[in-house]
Write a protein that holds these residues in place. Structure first.
Motif, PDB file in Angstrom:
ATOM      1  N   GLU B 172      45.342  40.817  49.933  1.00 41.74           N
ATOM      2  CA  GLU B 172      45.673  42.233  49.766  1.00 41.74           C
ATOM      3  C   GLU B 172      47.122  42.502  50.179  1.00 41.74           C
ATOM      4  OE1 GLU B 172      42.295  44.994  50.810  1.00 41.74           O
ATOM      5  OE2 GLU B 172      43.850  45.736  52.156  1.00 41.74           O
ATOM      6  N   THR B 184      45.125  46.536  42.649  1.00 50.08           N
ATOM      7  CA  THR B 184      43.739  46.997  42.509  1.00 50.08           C
ATOM      8  C   THR B 184      42.946  46.135  41.534  1.00 50.08           C
ATOM      9  OG1 THR B 184      44.574  49.218  42.881  1.00 50.08           O
ATOM     10  CG2 THR B 184      42.339  49.036  42.051  1.00 50.08           C
ATOM     11  N   GLU B 185      43.567  45.875  40.368  1.00 50.19           N
ATOM     12  CA  GLU B 185      42.856  45.069  39.368  1.00 50.19           C
ATOM     13  C   GLU B 185      42.563  43.662  39.879  1.00 50.19           C
ATOM     14  OE1 GLU B 185      45.744  46.635  37.770  1.00 50.19           O
ATOM     15  OE2 GLU B 185      44.936  47.560  35.937  1.00 50.19           O
ATOM     16  N   SER B 188      39.825  43.709  42.573  1.00 50.60           N
ATOM     17  CA  SER B 188      38.459  43.933  42.093  1.00 50.60           C
ATOM     18  C   SER B 188      37.995  42.761  41.242  1.00 50.60           C
ATOM     19  CB  SER B 188      38.316  45.278  41.368  1.00 50.60           C
ATOM     20  OG  SER B 188      39.148  45.310  40.258  1.00 50.60           O
ATOM     21  N   ALA B 191      36.947  40.273  43.873  1.00 49.55           N
ATOM     22  CA  ALA B 191      35.687  40.690  44.500  1.00 49.55           C
ATOM     23  C   ALA B 191      34.517  40.391  43.562  1.00 49.55           C
ATOM     24  CB  ALA B 191      35.727  42.173  44.852  1.00 49.55           C
ATOM     25  N   ALA B 192      34.779  40.453  42.237  1.00 43.73           N
ATOM     26  CA  ALA B 192      33.731  40.117  41.260  1.00 43.73           C
ATOM     27  C   ALA B 192      33.659  38.607  41.042  1.00 43.73           C
ATOM     28  CB  ALA B 192      33.998  40.833  39.946  1.00 43.73           C
ATOM     29  N   ARG B 273      32.596  42.119  49.247  1.00 42.73           N
ATOM     30  CA  ARG B 273      32.536  43.176  48.251  1.00 42.73           C
ATOM     31  C   ARG B 273      33.780  44.061  48.316  1.00 42.73           C
ATOM     32  NH1 ARG B 273      27.576  45.491  51.655  1.00 42.73           N
ATOM     33  NH2 ARG B 273      28.537  47.398  52.403  1.00 42.73           N
ATOM     34  N   TYR B 274      34.100  44.639  47.170  1.00 39.57           N
ATOM     35  CA  TYR B 274      35.378  45.307  47.019  1.00 39.57           C
ATOM     36  C   TYR B 274      35.556  46.467  48.001  1.00 39.57           C
ATOM     37  CZ  TYR B 274      39.256  47.736  44.810  1.00 39.57           C
ATOM     38  OH  TYR B 274      40.450  48.348  44.584  1.00 39.57           O
ATOM     39  N   ASN B 275      36.719  46.450  48.688  1.00 45.35           N
ATOM     40  CA  ASN B 275      37.091  47.592  49.521  1.00 45.35           C
ATOM     41  C   ASN B 275      36.170  47.861  50.710  1.00 45.35           C
ATOM     42  OD1 ASN B 275      39.244  49.231  49.711  1.00 45.35           O
ATOM     43  ND2 ASN B 275      38.776  50.468  47.904  1.00 45.35           N
TER      44      ASN B 275
END
Lengths: 215, 418
Positions: B172, B184-185, B188, B191-192, B273-275
């Protein structure tokens, strides 16, 4: 334990999958025969053959360490696996299609947010597509020959994969919209990726070096 | 033909009755886990199975939780996890005691499951939360406690399990400095767990940013191998990424002091997991099980929601999954004492006093029926009262009773318990 266990999909991307594995240095000749065996033990790895839609299941549960599968299947199932690489092969499109003579009317009905009845092998992808567009659909899940549905009045349009468009044309269906495109992906179980990282990275790098993917 | 039960007498989808010996093993494992938690000073709490739906914020957990409405028409949820309820508890109940709070739990959680996925709608989580400290010593402590629990259950580091450790702030921080527009992209996508997508986004970045965007998520290797952090060091010249790497180094120093560095694999692509996670994040794996046995990390932003901004870190172990990777263990010894006489009762009492677990059968069963019964209750010995203070004792193996011998209570205790 020696060698990774690899889930290989039968069907459309079988050939592409074998080429990628061959490029990574695996001996896959035995798999090319027309046998009915489901498990092939080779010196360097073990291969299991399954339906494309089952490949992510085997990999997610750790029954296979890695697998090759189309992005379309991953988008439909959203399995908890690691997507390692876009192999670039097995290109196809996920499309919304309707019978030729109904096409214009369907287009209009969808744009007016009327509820249309859609047959598909990809119900979650279809539902998501219509929801994201703010349109409404009644989704009917089938397991094969989706093109049949509009011909006999089971559904008004279909969401399906097409590579060349031949099947659509033969059944007098035309594409209304392209939902997404798909290529073959190399996926890995989350645990295997960490616990056997060196082997898996070596495999990915071998595929990259061979330049089998067309990107 | 056997009588088929009506549908409504089955357990509900995803739930099950747990029978011996599995239930016994599950409780033993739970006891062992609790013992280790206590040894590290964690104090166990119990929260209600029902929470107001607002307590759980994570969309995926909200979607999969069981919901119901109370008399005031408020939406309730059966807790799908324990971290948010503990955060609520800390914010509400512990205002007057000083942090850090070191709390543990061992409770069932509930999630709706789809048929055919082989998942449970009710499973047991045992975990700890450390609330009120940002120290890397606490992150390391949590990882070391996890390793301690596994080793206490006779699992061997690296052979039977490994803890995969990442630091979300590293990638990050790198992206925020080098490629803020794509951060951000990329986060995420990672995270996926979609490295193909990470590559696709990275390809669109200028070269110097692209290298790290592509490389950092792929830095994986044993924590004991210094070259892994060296690889990461290339991308940590300054700012948040550098701090994150220093934090990770600090954690590893403590893990080395704990002597459990061998059990740890570093993976800078692990961000959870995201965020949600804000620092160290970790997952425990066992070869042969495709899923995480335990997972956790630092979540410094969660408690703000409950009006008490405190940093926190912790993990949850899935007890059923943990049980599934444990080596087989013979059941505890059990003696079936056959007979409803006062004499038999007296013997049973004496045997229990000398520490022998005794199941007394008041029915006078013949040996062949006793054998079937002993098998059904996993008993390894049977005995009958014989004369005065002696009993006839025999071993049960593979459901068959061996030869009887005439022995005293003391001799039985010695044989059964040795």
């Amino acid at each position: 334990m020696s060698g990774l266990r690899v889930a290989v999909p039968k069907g459309a991307i079988f050939g592409d999958a074998l080429r990628a594995l061959e490029a990574a240095g695996f001996s896959v000749e035995a798999l090319r025969g027309n046998g009915r065996r489901l498990v092939y033990r080779e010196a360097d790895a073990e291969f299991i053959l399954s339906r494309p839609s089952d490949v992510p299941v085997f990999v997610e549960y750790g029954a296979a360490d890695i697998g090759i599968v189309g992005k379309d299947v991953l988008e439909e199932q959203e399995p908890n696996v690691i997507e390692l690489k876009d192999l670039g092969t097995g290109f196809c499109r996920m499309v919304l299609a309707a019978p030729e003579r109904e096409a214009e009317r369907m287009q209009q009905r969808i744009s007016h947010s009327e509820v249309v009845r859609v047959a598909t092998k990809f119900p979650r992808t279809t539902q998501r597509y219509f929801e994201e567009m703010g349109r409404q659909a009644e989704v009917i899940a089938l397991h094969g020959s989706v093109e049949l549905a509009p011909l006999v009045g089971l559904a008004e349009c279909i969401v399906d994969l097409t590579a060349t468009g031949t099947t659509l044309r033969e059944n007098h269906l035309v594409v209304l919209d392209e939902i997404s495109t798909s290529t073959a992906r190399l996926i890995s179980n989350r645990g295997s990726y960490r616990l056997r990282n060196a082997e898996i990275v070596a495999l990915v790098e071998a595929i990259e070096r061979s330049g089998v993917s067309i990107g | 033909m056997e009588l088929r039960l009506q549908g409504k007498f089955a357990t509900t989808p995803g739930t099950r009755d747990v029978l011996p010996p599995e239930s016994v093993r599950l409780l033993e494992v739970q006891d062992k886990v609790r013992e280790r938690f206590r040894a590290w000073g964690f104090r166990e709490v119990i929260t209600p199975a029902l929470e107001y739906s607002e307590v759980i914020e994570e969309p995926r957990l909200r979607d999969t939780s069981f919901k119901l409405f109370d008399a005031d028409n408020q939406m309730l949820m059966l807790r799908p996890e324990m971290t948010a309820p503990i955060a609520r508890l800390v914010s509400q109940r512990l205002r007057n005691s000083p942090p850090p709070y070191k709390l543990s739990y061992s409770l069932p959680v509930y999630r709706r499951t789809r048929v055919g996925r082989g998942q449970s709608a009710e499973f047991h989580q045992a975990g700890v939360e450390v609330v009120g400290s940002t120290s890397p010593a606490e992150d390391a402590g949590a990882v070391a406690l996890l390793v301690d629990v596994f080793e206490a259950l006779d699992l061997r580091a690296r052979e039977d399990f490994a803890v995969v450790l990442g630091q979300t702030a590293f990638y990050e921080g790198y992206l925020q400095r080098r490629a803020p527009e794509a951060a951000t992209e990329l986060l995420s996508a990672l995270a996926a767990k979609d490295l193909a997508k990470v590559d696709a986004f990275a390809d669109a970045l200028p070269d110097e940013a692209a290298a790290g965007a592509r490389e950092i998520p792929r830095i994986v290797g044993p924590a004991a191998d210094g070259s892994v952090l060296e690889r990461a060091g290339k991308y940590a010249e300054e700012g948040k990424a550098r701090q994150a790497l220093e934090n990770l180094r600090g954690i590893l120093d403590h893990l080395e002091a704990y002597g459990c560095l061998e059990a740890v694999i570093l993976d800078l692509g692990l961000i959870g997991r995201y965020n949600y996670y804000t620092g160290a994040v970790y997952e425990a794996y066992s070869p042969g099980l495709g899923f995480t046995v335990a997972s956790g990390g630092r979540y410094d932003n969660l408690l703000e929601r409950f009006g008490r901004p405190l940093p926190a870190t912790g993990f949850a172990i899935s007890l059923e999954r943990l049980l599934s990777v444990l080596p087989e263990k013979d059941p505890e010894p059990l003696l079936v004492l056959v007979g409803g006489s006062v004499e038999a009762t007296r013997s049973a009492n004496l045997l229990r006093q000398s520490g022998v677990p005794v199941l007394q059968l008041a029915e006078d069963l013949p040996p062949e029926k006793t054998a079937a019964y002993a098998r059904a209750v996993d008993a390894s010995w049977v005995c009958y009262p014989a004369q005065e203070d002696r009993l006839k004792l025999a071993r049960v193996e593979d459901g068959r009773i061996g030869d009887f011998e005439l022995v005293s209570v003391d001799e039985i205790a010695w044989k059964v318990l040795s």
